[in-house]
Design a protein around this motif. Structure first.
Motif, mmCIF file in Angstrom:
data_model
loop_
_atom_site.group_PDB
_atom_site.id
_atom_site.type_symbol
_atom_site.label_atom_id
_atom_site.label_comp_id
_atom_site.label_asym_id
_atom_site.label_seq_id
_atom_site.Cartn_x
_atom_site.Cartn_y
_atom_site.Cartn_z
ATOM 1 N N PHE A 73 -29.531 23.863 -12.491
ATOM 2 C CA PHE A 73 -29.369 22.768 -12.036
ATOM 3 C C PHE A 73 -28.030 22.563 -11.543
ATOM 4 O O PHE A 73 -27.195 23.196 -11.944
ATOM 5 C CB PHE A 73 -29.577 21.477 -12.995
ATOM 6 N N ASP A 74 -27.900 21.984 -10.207
ATOM 7 C CA ASP A 74 -26.503 22.043 -9.533
ATOM 8 C C ASP A 74 -25.674 20.731 -10.108
ATOM 9 O O ASP A 74 -25.950 19.610 -9.790
ATOM 10 C CB ASP A 74 -26.760 21.629 -7.960
ATOM 11 N N LEU A 75 -25.040 21.352 -11.132
ATOM 12 C CA LEU A 75 -23.945 20.141 -11.821
ATOM 13 C C LEU A 75 -23.183 19.664 -10.824
ATOM 14 O O LEU A 75 -22.569 20.070 -9.937
ATOM 15 C CB LEU A 75 -23.112 21.017 -12.896
ATOM 16 N N PRO A 76 -22.648 18.409 -11.312
ATOM 17 C CA PRO A 76 -22.806 17.454 -12.315
ATOM 18 C C PRO A 76 -24.130 16.712 -12.539
ATOM 19 O O PRO A 76 -24.585 16.511 -11.497
ATOM 20 C CB PRO A 76 -21.501 16.453 -12.544
ATOM 21 N N GLU A 77 -24.462 16.436 -13.824
ATOM 22 C CA GLU A 77 -25.650 15.858 -13.854
ATOM 23 C C GLU A 77 -25.084 14.046 -13.933
ATOM 24 O O GLU A 77 -24.468 13.793 -14.647
ATOM 25 C CB GLU A 77 -26.129 15.698 -15.580
ATOM 26 N N VAL A 78 -25.904 13.561 -12.866
ATOM 27 C CA VAL A 78 -25.415 12.037 -12.505
ATOM 28 C C VAL A 78 -26.653 11.375 -12.809
ATOM 29 O O VAL A 78 -27.778 11.626 -12.464
ATOM 30 C CB VAL A 78 -25.113 11.884 -11.124
ATOM 31 N N THR A 79 -26.628 10.163 -13.491
ATOM 32 C CA THR A 79 -27.363 9.199 -13.665
ATOM 33 C C THR A 79 -27.191 7.901 -13.015
ATOM 34 O O THR A 79 -25.950 7.386 -13.248
ATOM 35 C CB THR A 79 -27.756 8.969 -15.207
ATOM 36 N N ILE A 80 -28.078 7.371 -12.040
ATOM 37 C CA ILE A 80 -27.634 6.183 -11.494
ATOM 38 C C ILE A 80 -28.808 5.264 -12.110
ATOM 39 O O ILE A 80 -29.951 5.131 -12.173
ATOM 40 C CB ILE A 80 -28.117 6.204 -10.001
ATOM 41 N N ALA A 81 -28.321 4.414 -12.996
ATOM 42 C CA ALA A 81 -28.936 3.004 -13.536
ATOM 43 C C ALA A 81 -28.858 1.831 -12.791
ATOM 44 O O ALA A 81 -27.781 1.417 -12.643
ATOM 45 C CB ALA A 81 -28.435 2.777 -15.030
ATOM 46 N N ILE A 82 -29.734 1.381 -12.004
ATOM 47 C CA ILE A 82 -29.634 0.442 -10.932
ATOM 48 C C ILE A 82 -30.701 -0.486 -11.078
ATOM 49 O O ILE A 82 -31.859 -0.419 -11.496
ATOM 50 C CB ILE A 82 -29.873 1.112 -9.566
ATOM 51 N N SER A 83 -30.228 -1.829 -10.745
ATOM 52 C CA SER A 83 -31.307 -3.002 -10.846
ATOM 53 C C SER A 83 -32.484 -2.709 -10.061
ATOM 54 O O SER A 83 -32.032 -2.643 -8.472
ATOM 55 C CB SER A 83 -30.348 -4.264 -10.803
ATOM 56 N N PRO A 84 -33.424 -2.986 -9.864
ATOM 57 C CA PRO A 84 -34.754 -2.864 -9.138
ATOM 58 C C PRO A 84 -34.162 -4.300 -8.144
ATOM 59 O O PRO A 84 -33.876 -5.121 -8.395
ATOM 60 C CB PRO A 84 -35.790 -3.113 -9.595
ATOM 61 N N ILE A 85 -34.729 -3.901 -6.706
ATOM 62 C CA ILE A 85 -34.609 -5.049 -5.901
ATOM 63 C C ILE A 85 -35.846 -5.332 -5.318
ATOM 64 O O ILE A 85 -37.060 -4.513 -5.465
ATOM 65 C CB ILE A 85 -33.807 -4.625 -4.819
ATOM 66 N N LYS A 86 -36.220 -6.621 -4.829
ATOM 67 C CA LYS A 86 -37.379 -7.202 -4.451
ATOM 68 C C LYS A 86 -37.932 -6.442 -3.041
ATOM 69 O O LYS A 86 -39.270 -6.116 -3.103
ATOM 70 C CB LYS A 86 -37.410 -8.497 -4.112
ATOM 71 N N ASN A 87 -37.141 -5.865 -2.202
ATOM 72 C CA ASN A 87 -37.556 -5.116 -0.990
ATOM 73 C C ASN A 87 -37.930 -3.848 -1.434
ATOM 74 O O ASN A 87 -37.199 -2.906 -1.704
ATOM 75 C CB ASN A 87 -36.472 -5.293 -0.141
ATOM 76 N N VAL A 88 -39.111 -3.597 -1.350
ATOM 77 C CA VAL A 88 -39.547 -2.187 -1.909
ATOM 78 C C VAL A 88 -39.323 -1.226 -0.923
ATOM 79 O O VAL A 88 -38.837 -0.205 -1.566
ATOM 80 C CB VAL A 88 -41.146 -2.390 -2.036
#
Length: 235
Positions: A73-88
Motif C-alpha cells: 500500500f502506498d503510505l501514508p494511510e489516510v482516513t477521511i471521515a466525512i458527513s454525507p451530503i444530500k446531493n448524491v
C-alpha cells in the motif's frame, strides 16, 4: 502500450479465473481482445496478476494467470471521515476522487447537522472499482458503514487526528509538516452547516487537532478532497 486493467473481487486459487459478465463484455466486445492477449487483474486488496486470455466470451471470458505480485500500500494511510451530503452525485464524485488519490478508508460520519441522504451501496462500490481501474491501482479504499460522530471520535486510533471546521477559532493551525510516512492519519469533515461547537469541543477533548484548509469556505466534498491531497502529501 500497457495491457488493459480489470477488477475481479475474488480471484480463485486455481490459475484460470472466469471474468464477470461486465468485464467479459468489455474485453470481448469493446476491446475486441482475442485468445493469447495479455491483461492485468487486481482484486483491490494489493494483489496484481498478469494473465493471458484463454477464452474471449461476451459473458464468461476465461484467463490463465501467468504471474502474481503483491503490491505494498502506498503510505501514508489516510482516513477521511466525512458527513454525507444530500446531493448524491457530488458525494459519488468525492468517492471517485478519493480513490484516485489513494485514500485508505472513507467513513460517512453522522453529525448533528447532517442532512438526510440516500446512497446505494452497490453503486458506490462500482464507482470505487471504476476508479481503481482508471488509475491502475491495486488497492481499493475501504468504504465503511456510516457511524455517529461521537462513536467515531472515541474509537479513532490513527496516530494523527484532525478536525477541519469553520467555527471562529484563533488556535486553528494548518496541517503540521514532517509527519512520518508510516504514521496513520484521520480527518473529520463536517456537513454543509459545519460541526456544532459541542462536536468540535468533544473532538478536541479526545485529542483531535483543529485545523484550517485555507481562507475559503469549501463545500463538504471539496474540503474532503483538499484534506486527502494534503494528508497524502504530508510525510
Amino acid at each position: 502500450m500497457q495491457p488493459p486493467f480489470f477488477f475481479l473481487e475474488n480471484i480463485p486459487k486455481e490459475d484460470r479465473p472466469i471474468l464477470d459478465e461486465a468485464s467479459s463484455h468489455h474485453l470481448s466486445r469493446v476491446l475486441r481482445m482475442k485468445e493469447g492477449e495479455l491483461i492485468v487483474l487486481t482484486d483491490g486488496k494489493g494483489n496484481l496478476y498478469e494473465a493471458a486470455i484463454t477464452a474471449a466470451h461476451k459473458s464468461k471470458s476465461e484467463v490463465r494467470i501467468l504471474e502474481k505480485k503483491q503490491i505494498a500500500f502506498d503510505l501514508p494511510e489516510v482516513t477521511i471521515a466525512i458527513s454525507p451530503i444530500k446531493n448524491v452525485s457530488r458525494f459519488e464524485w468525492f468517492i471517485e476522487k478519493c480513490t484516485e488519490l489513494g485514500v485508505h478508508k472513507i467513513i460517512p460520519v453522522i453529525c448533528s447537522r447532517t442532512e438526510k441522504f440516500n446512497y446505494k451501496q452497490e453503486r458506490l462500490q462500482n464507482i470505487l472499482k471504476s476508479a481503481i481501474l482508471q488509475s491502475r491501482q491495486s488497492w481499493m479504499p475501504q468504504l465503511m458503514a456510516s457511524e455517529k460522530i461521537e462513536n467515531l471520535i472515541v474509537n479513532a486510533s490513527a496516530s494523527h487526528r484532525f478536525i477541519a471546521h469553520c467555527n471562529r477559532d484563533e488556535n486553528k493551525l494548518s496541517l503540521p509538516g514532517n509527519i512520518k510516512k508510516d504514521e496513520s492519519r484521520i480527518i473529520l469533515i463536517g456537513p454543509e452547516g459545519d460541526f456544532t461547537e459541542e462536536e468540535v469541543n468533544f473532538a478536541i477533548a479526545h485529542k483531535f487537532i483543529p485545523i484550517t484548509l485555507g481562507a475559503s469556505t469549501l463545500r463538504t466534498e471539496t474540503a474532503g478532497i483538499a484534506a486527502a491531497v494534503l494528508l497524502k502529501q504530508n510525510s
